[in-house]
Scaffold this motif. Structure first.
Motif: not given
Length: 359
Positions: A288, A307, A322, A327, A329
């Protein structure tokens, strides 16, 4: 489209230090040296620094007053201990966006432009060195963005104009970048120019140690076993994604971390594609990519927003990453802007993608 915090979408950013053509002595480095990032000549002063084309600028002594085009160059100078020489910057870092020890110093630097520094302010700044992270190296003479001073104007103002080359020269590289050697050369070069070579050596040594540790842990992983990885540049806008190609420093960060850049087949630094292209890649992991908002709470909110967009958007909610909640960060700056933090980002990505292997 969301605005970028540190650089515009058309900007080319931090990397291996290079000098502007107009201030040089006209010397040309060999193609081999240029490709290897051999940008510093000699020991001590004078120091010779080359640009992407091999033209050299010579420094007889350390600059006394430096202006940086954005927060990336500023951070490097602060890390090298040369922050007291900075008299102004463009694209200033927001409060809290730099590491705590550097943040207070950064906030004391005069802001010459909230974005690109106006030409008149730059030429009248009293600087003897301008470090430009925005240059389009295909048009070396004119400078970075907007109404930039010409080589003749820089010379008349007594300002040496140098670029940061590991990404400023990225789009012109002949092969993909798969390590951080250009970034390390960048730091070494800047240290030589500012008389902080000892600190530069220390910073580079620390980066090598971090990356070597990751390589030892995941380097032997077969390419087919490495997860695919998509850097989602959320702050560049969601209508048409901007992806990291194989000449950008983030490609090296992803590769060293034991992953496969989903857009490794894209020659260049950044490229806008369609969401159908991302869907076709169907990455295993998505980073992300949000800019530092200046506080942990604000950063968390930005990551959450990015997200949620992926999870709610009909075009992306079916992606493997997804659906599986894969994900990462980690902020954009430390991934796509060349600097000391690139090595730490390599380790953080590797720890997430290869749990148990990286300490």
């Amino acid at each position: 489209m969301r605005s970028r915090v540190w650089w515009p979408t058309t900007a080319v950013v931090l990397g291996l230090l290079a000098a502007g053509c107009g201030d040089g002595d006209g010397g040309k480095a060999s193609d081999k040296d240029a490709a290897a990032g051999a940008s510093v000549s000699g020991s001590g002063y004078p120091v010779g620094v080359t640009d992407c084309m091999g033209a050299k600028t010579t420094f007889a002594a350390a600059p006394k007053k430096i202006v940086t085009s954005n927060a990336a160059g500023l951070e490097l100078l602060l890390r090298l201990g040369a922050g007291d020489k900075v008299v102004g910057t463009g694209f200033p870092p927001g409060k809290g966006t730099l590491p705590a020890p550097l943040d207070a110093q950064a906030q004391q630097v005069k802001v010459l432009g909230k974005t690109v520094i106006p030409k008149e302010k730059l030429l009248g700044s009293g600087a003897d060195l301008y470090i430009d992270t925005f240059a389009s190296m295909g048009g070396m003479g004119g400078g970075g963005m907007g109404d930039a001073p010409t080589d003749a104007e820089f010379k008349a103002a007594g300002i040496k104009h140098i670029y940061l080359k590991s990404t400023a020269c990225a789009s012109g590289r002949k092969s993909p970048v798969t390590d951080l050697s250009a970034v390390e050369d960048d730091i070494t070069s800047l240290g030589a120019v500012t008389g902080t070579s000892a600190k530069a050596k220390e910073l580079v040594s620390g980066m090598k140690k971090t990356v070597d540790g990751v390589r030892a842990a995941v380097g032997a992983t077969a390419p087919a076993s490495r997860p695919t990885y998509f850097f989602f540049d959320y702050d560049a806008g969601t209508k048409q994604p901007s992806v990291v190609c194989n000449r950008q420093v983030a490609h090296a960060v992803i590769t060293l971390a034991g992953a496969r850049n989903a857009f490794a087949d894209c020659d260049g630094d950044f490229k806008q594609v369609g969401w159908e292209d991302v869907i076709a890649k169907n990455p295993d992991w998505i980073q992300l990519g949000v800019r530092d908002r200046g506080s942990e709470a604000a950063n968390t909110a930005a990551f959450d927003e990015a997200q949620k967009w992926l999870e709610d958007n009909p075009a992306t909610k079916g992606l493997k990453a997804v659906k599986e909640g894969h994900f990462v960060r980690i902020g954009s700056e430390r991934t796509t802007i060349a600097g000391v933090a690139n090595a730490d980002t390599v380790r953080e990505i590797a720890k997430t993608l290869h749990p148990g292997k990286v300490g």
